[in-house]
Design an enzyme around this catalytic site. Structure first.
Site, PDB file in Angstrom:
ATOM      1  N   ASP A 182       0.831  -1.226   0.000  1.00 30.79           N
ATOM      2  CA  ASP A 182       0.000   0.000   0.000  1.00 30.79           C
ATOM      3  C   ASP A 182       0.858   1.266   0.000  1.00 30.79           C
ATOM      4  O   ASP A 182       0.334   2.382   0.102  1.00 30.79           O
ATOM      5  CB  ASP A 182      -0.998  -0.002   1.166  1.00 30.79           C
ATOM      6  CG  ASP A 182      -0.313   0.108   2.524  1.00 30.79           C
ATOM      7  OD1 ASP A 182       0.946   0.125   2.578  1.00 30.79           O
ATOM      8  OD2 ASP A 182      -1.027   0.172   3.542  1.00 30.79           O
ATOM      9  N   ASP A 233       6.929   4.126  21.436  1.00 28.66           N
ATOM     10  CA  ASP A 233       6.885   5.579  21.554  1.00 28.66           C
ATOM     11  C   ASP A 233       5.651   5.944  22.372  1.00 28.66           C
ATOM     12  O   ASP A 233       4.527   5.601  21.985  1.00 28.66           O
ATOM     13  CB  ASP A 233       6.777   6.185  20.145  1.00 28.66           C
ATOM     14  CG  ASP A 233       7.626   7.410  19.972  1.00 28.66           C
ATOM     15  OD1 ASP A 233       7.465   8.335  20.780  1.00 28.66           O
ATOM     16  OD2 ASP A 233       8.425   7.445  19.024  1.00 28.66           O
ATOM     17  N   ASP A 287       7.776  10.778  24.376  1.00 28.47           N
ATOM     18  CA  ASP A 287       7.762  11.956  23.519  1.00 28.47           C
ATOM     19  C   ASP A 287       7.609  13.244  24.342  1.00 28.47           C
ATOM     20  O   ASP A 287       6.684  13.352  25.157  1.00 28.47           O
ATOM     21  CB  ASP A 287       6.556  11.813  22.576  1.00 28.47           C
ATOM     22  CG  ASP A 287       6.541  12.792  21.442  1.00 28.47           C
ATOM     23  OD1 ASP A 287       7.360  12.677  20.529  1.00 28.47           O
ATOM     24  OD2 ASP A 287       5.672  13.709  21.481  1.00 28.47           O
ATOM     25  N   GLU A 301      12.461  11.864  26.098  1.00 25.99           N
ATOM     26  CA  GLU A 301      12.785  12.873  25.076  1.00 25.99           C
ATOM     27  C   GLU A 301      12.505  14.247  25.692  1.00 25.99           C
ATOM     28  O   GLU A 301      11.383  14.516  26.124  1.00 25.99           O
ATOM     29  CB  GLU A 301      11.936  12.689  23.817  1.00 25.99           C
ATOM     30  CG  GLU A 301      12.448  13.562  22.678  1.00 25.99           C
ATOM     31  CD  GLU A 301      11.379  14.097  21.722  1.00 25.99           C
ATOM     32  OE1 GLU A 301      11.740  14.468  20.602  1.00 25.99           O
ATOM     33  OE2 GLU A 301      10.185  14.176  22.090  1.00 25.99           O
ATOM     34  N   HIS A 343      13.909  10.888  13.384  1.00 27.64           N
ATOM     35  CA  HIS A 343      12.893  11.146  12.355  1.00 27.64           C
ATOM     36  C   HIS A 343      12.542  12.631  12.251  1.00 27.64           C
ATOM     37  O   HIS A 343      11.728  12.999  11.407  1.00 27.64           O
ATOM     38  CB  HIS A 343      11.641  10.332  12.685  1.00 27.64           C
ATOM     39  CG  HIS A 343      11.031  10.759  13.990  1.00 27.64           C
ATOM     40  ND1 HIS A 343      11.636  10.501  15.213  1.00 27.64           N
ATOM     41  CD2 HIS A 343       9.918  11.448  14.270  1.00 27.64           C
ATOM     42  CE1 HIS A 343      10.896  11.017  16.170  1.00 27.64           C
ATOM     43  NE2 HIS A 343       9.844  11.593  15.625  1.00 27.64           N
ATOM     44  N   ASP A 344      13.111  13.471  13.115  1.00 29.74           N
ATOM     45  CA  ASP A 344      12.833  14.913  13.087  1.00 29.74           C
ATOM     46  C   ASP A 344      14.011  15.721  12.560  1.00 29.74           C
ATOM     47  O   ASP A 344      13.945  16.954  12.521  1.00 29.74           O
ATOM     48  CB  ASP A 344      12.534  15.428  14.505  1.00 29.74           C
ATOM     49  CG  ASP A 344      11.274  14.831  15.094  1.00 29.74           C
ATOM     50  OD1 ASP A 344      10.351  14.501  14.323  1.00 29.74           O
ATOM     51  OD2 ASP A 344      11.215  14.687  16.333  1.00 29.74           O
TER      52      ASP A 344
HETATM   53  C1  NOJ Z   1       8.506  14.949  19.091  1.00 25.94           C
HETATM   54  C2  NOJ Z   1       8.440  13.944  17.982  1.00 25.94           C
HETATM   55  O1  NOJ Z   1       9.710  13.378  17.803  1.00 25.94           O
HETATM   56  C3  NOJ Z   1       7.941  14.649  16.745  1.00 25.94           C
HETATM   57  O2  NOJ Z   1       8.030  13.857  15.583  1.00 25.94           O
HETATM   58  C4  NOJ Z   1       6.518  15.074  17.005  1.00 25.94           C
HETATM   59  O3  NOJ Z   1       6.061  15.858  15.916  1.00 25.94           O
HETATM   60  C5  NOJ Z   1       6.408  15.915  18.292  1.00 25.94           C
HETATM   61  N1  NOJ Z   1       7.163  15.383  19.381  1.00 25.94           N
HETATM   62  C6  NOJ Z   1       4.974  15.976  18.731  1.00 25.94           C
HETATM   63  O4  NOJ Z   1       4.557  14.717  19.180  1.00 25.94           O
END
Ligand code: NOJ
Length: 541
Positions: free
Chosen positions: A16, A89, A190, A249, A319-320
């Site tokens: 998908d 997470d 998070d 985090e 991933h950010d």
């Molecule tokens: C941190 C996360 O790593 C990020 O990807 C997310 O957008 C924000 N927190 C909000 O959850």
């Protein structure tokens, strides 16, 4: 070490175009061959996907896009068979606006769940305070039906939970216990240091040039944060296996606060995941990046600050963040492999727990996106709309996004030279980086000098050499503009790491003792002369 999988972009088992849990299952042998200890799965829970799953609408299920609870149970079982622990997470600063808690809370000002979120009346016809959301615009959204605003530090579809309310906290602890009973090995939590807000929600200092204020003073490590995390520890982790892992985090956390959070005697979290070294400089969207020596100084300060008490995460990406080889190394094909190996050497041999974000172990690079239509990330799309709205040239904003957008990290994992890099047989949700033909896992595993094999050797070294995990740390040549060098020492064993993090050769006034364990990116004959991106590790004792 911890390997982070962003399920959407890792491996798609059903065609998908979106990765899924059975895709991860199919790659467990790959992860085991790399030698990982812990697998961190980014969110796969039911979600409207406004922020790719960081907007959770049900904490205790799997979104059908990603599979089923049975798939997750199988993944846990088979990962454990490989000796790999799995952490989830935990996104509990906020929920999705489609979470039943918020739907109920929004339904009436007298709802029993009204106080589970931050509802406030307008202030002079405007939002209750001046806080700006991390994703552009006010952090408050007006609910037309009740005429009140709700707080969202992230997207307007991610309302912040009110941790002041004990029922909220108990509901979260009970959900965490449910997952641990099911066999997960812990959580990456998070933005967990934002859950305690300063009473009264005061205005923040104005952000340069705009009407909105910085919320950070009012939410980072707020007054009850330690109390909440200690309560969580007592309610969830106490009395369970000591092998569980609990990672906080924590954007904006200081070294001093991090010591308090990770002091085992205070029973809060096992390690922090902090951002100082990847957010140095004036602003994500512009300005001059921090100098190399400022970056070293930051990392060095954290090494010293947590030397006796506390524990840190070691990483350059997730991933950010953009891809490290494009940001801190060189994605010029001449230097890509050498620079990825040099950066990995430096990161992995510090004191702390290394994190590998999927694809970094094969040296994946930033995406060459051309137009705003290529992007999917809400932060990037909102920023583009905002910046163009206030008069910036679209091409200038796109140029910035190419360097910093979170979608750089989210292009599909490059498994092979097959169509769509072997990620999917369908049409990928975000374009595959066209360099997959050369940069892919299959090619990297077949080449003993690849980035992949270097990561594998670094991970193995941490397992076999106690000095890597436990040794003390001393920064050398702190002011050198391109060389990163340090020692680690445990009893009589000394490791010396020296890396030229630039595309020019360099001659050093430094005696490197011991025998070389690794030399990457250069001929390596003379430790006092380093080729571009040459990195070496020597062991004495
Ligand atoms: C941190 C996360 O790593 C990020 O990807 C997310 O957008 C924000 N927190 C909000 O959850």
């Amino acid at each position: 070490m911890v390997y982070q999988v962003y399920p959407r972009s890792f491996a798609d088992s059903d065609g998908d175009g979106i990765g899924d849990l059975r895709g991860v299952l199919g790659k467990l042998d790959y992860l085991a061959a790399l030698g990982i200890d812990v697998l961190w799965l980014s969110p796969f829970f039911p979600s409207p996907q406004d922020d790719n799953g960081y907007d959770v609408s049900d904490y205790q299920d799997v979104d059908p896009t990603f599979g089923t609870l049975a798939d997750l149970d199988e993944l846990l079982r088979r990962a454990h068979d490989h000796g790999i622990r799995v952490i989830l997470d935990l996104v509990v600063n906020h929920t999705s606006d489609e979470h039943p808690w918020f739907v109920e809370s929004r339904s009436s000002t007298t709802s029993p769940k009204r106080d589970w979120y931050w509802w406030r009346p307008a202030r002079d016809g405007r939002p209750p305070n001046n806080w700006q959301s991390a994703f552009s615009g006010s952090a408050w959204e007006l609910d037309e039906a009740s005429g009140e605003y709700f707080l969202h530090l992230f997207s307007r579809r991610q309302p912040d939970l009110n941790w002041e309310n004990p029922e909220v906290r108990q509901a979260i602890y009970s959900m965490m216990n449910w997952w641990l009973d099911r066999g997960v090995d812990g959580f990456r939590m998070d933005v967990i240091n934002l859950i305690s807000k300063v009473p009264g929600l005061p205005d923040g200092p104005l952000i340069a040039g705009g009407p909105l204020g910085d919320p950070w003073d009012g939410v980072v490590c707020g007054p009850r944060i330690h109390e909440f995390l200690q309560e969580m520890h007592r309610s969830v982790f106490a009395g369970r296996a000591s092998t569980l892992l609990n990672v906080g985090e924590m954007p904006g956390v200081t070294v001093e606060e991090a010591v308090l959070f990770t002091d085992p005697a205070r029973a809060q979290v096992d390690m922090v995941f902090q951002f100082e070294h990847v957010t140095m400089g004036p602003d994500k969207w512009g300005g001059t990046p921090a100098s190399f020596s400022a970056l070293k100084a930051s990392i060095g300060r954290w090494q010293v600050g947590l030397a006796e008490i506390g524990w840190n995460s070691l990483y350059l990406s997730n991933h950010d963040q953009p891809r490290p080889v494009s940001r801190f190394g060189s994605d010029d094909p001449r230097w890509r492999v050498a620079s990825a190996c040099a950066l990995a050497t430096v990161v992995h041999l510090h004191r702390g727990t290394p994190y590998v974000y999927q694809g970094d172990e094969i040296g994946m690079t930033n995406a060459p996106f051309g137009s705003i239509e290529d992007y999917r990330d809400i932060e990037s799309l909102n920023h583009f709309a905002h910046a163009v709205g206030v008069g910036q040239a679209p091409d200038d904003v796109l140029e910035i996004l190419r360097g910093v957008s979170r979608d750089n990290a989210r292009t599909p994992m490059q498994w092979s030279a097959d169509p769509h890099a072997g990620f999917t047989t369908g049409s990928p949700w975000l374009a595959v980086n066209p360099n997959y033909v050369e940069v892919n896992a299959e090619a990297a595993m077949a080449d003993p000098d690849s980035v992949w094999h270097h990561y594998r050797r670094l991970i193995a070294l941490r397992h076999s050499e106690p000095v890597v995990a436990l040794g003390d740390f001393t920064m050398l040549l702190p002011d050198h503009p391109t060389v990163y060098t340090f020692t680690r020492r445990l009893d009589d064993v000394v490791l010396t790491v020296v890396a030229n993090l630039s595309s020019s050769p360099v001659d050093l006034d430094l005696t490197v003792g011991g025998e070389p364990l690794f030399v990457t990116g250069g001929p390596g004959a003379d430790p006092a002369h380093l080729e571009p991106w040459e990195a070496r590790v020597h062991r004495a004792g």
